[in-house]
Design a protein around this motif. Structure first.
Motif: not given
Ligand code: NAD
Length: 250
Positions: A241-250
């Motif tokens: 979850v964190l990996d995906a959402v942090v990539k999405a805000v990069d």
């Protein structure tokens, strides 16, 4: 990403000051067991309460025996995707601080700078003298304990040496608590990650943040007592979850 994760990514993008509050669940992906999941080795190697530790040499010896069993289980643990994602979020200037209940040093090993890490329950990778505060390395304690069968006293003042963690019944570290409250000032998004939110007084922090108007997000694989107070509950695995959402805000 599903709708809940899109919502979380949107909250991360919109926030001005994000604080993360982490518990044992962020480290299970790294092989460090949490407390409450079934079959946890912490049940067989339960930490000794502070008053017993202070009262009896036998209890201190047992506390060290249990600690060494646990250390052998996770000595080589490396940060997981959750730790790494928070370190990236900080590096991009979006995450103000990580307040952690964990004692496993994994936020440090993820590259988060020390000034961004607030350890409410201390750190189990070293020990301190309870009288003069001198730092002692765990290997130093262990070698002496294994030779003599008795935990060593402080090499400077002879005081009681204890793992640098906060045990049940031990006063909370004032400096860490002050820093935690300081981090809440101006925080507009509080992420509670991988905590059952039952260990007090740490578990009060999410509620304090929520009551001051901060949006509270809870990410955990099971329900917590604070879910009803949360702006968003994400029920899922922390690493992906964190990996995906942090990539999405990069
Ligand atoms: P906890 O064990 O009470 O709760 C952990 C929560 O994380 C549980 O609700 C569990 O369902 C959830 N979880 C576990 N793995 C997950 C995953 N991969 N994805 C999503 N959710 C997951 O932990 P706590 O609230 O931190 O309280 C335990 C106390 O014990 C703390 O005081 C802490 O200091 C100490 N502790 C620390 C460690 C550590 O340093 N890693 C480990 C065990 C216990």
């Amino acid at each position: 990403m599903d709708d809940t994760l899109e919502t979380l990514a949107g909250l991360l993008r919109a926030a001005r000051s994000i604080v993360a509050f982490t518990g044992a669940g962020i480290s299970t992906e790294s092989g460090v067991p949490d407390f409450r999941s079934p079959g946890s080795p912490w049940t067989a190697n339960r930490p000794i309460p502070f008053d017993l530790y202070m009262a009896s040499a036998e209890a201190r010896a047992e506390a060290w025996r249990r600690k060494f069993v646990m250390d052998d289980l996770y000595r080589d643990a490396r940060p997981g995707r959750g730790h790494d994602a928070l370190a990236r979020l900080h590096a991009r200037g979006r995450l103000r601080a990580v307040i952690t209940q964990n004692i496993d040093d994994l936020h440090h090993r993820s590259g988060l700078p020390p000034e961004a890490i607030i350890e409410l329950h201390g750190n189990g990778t070293y020990a301190r003298c309870l009288s003069c505060d001198l730092r002692h390395e765990i290997d130093w304690v262990r070698r002496r304990f294994e030779v003599s069968g008795v935990p060593p006293a402080c090499r400077d003042c002879g005081g009681i040496v204890k793992s640098a963690t906060i045990s049940f019944g031990q006063p909370m570290p004032e400096d860490a608590m002050q820093r935690a409250f300081g981090a809440l000032v101006d925080c507009d998004l509080f992420l509670a990650i991988g905590s059952s939110l039952v260990v007090q007084p740490a578990a009060r922090l999410p509620l304090i943040a929520q009551r001051q108007g901060t949006k509270l997000v809870i990410l955990n694989r099971e329900a917590t007592p604070l879910d009803d107070a949360a702006h968003l509950v994400v029920r899922g695995e922390i690493g992906p979850v964190l990996d995906a959402v942090v990539k999405a805000v990069d």
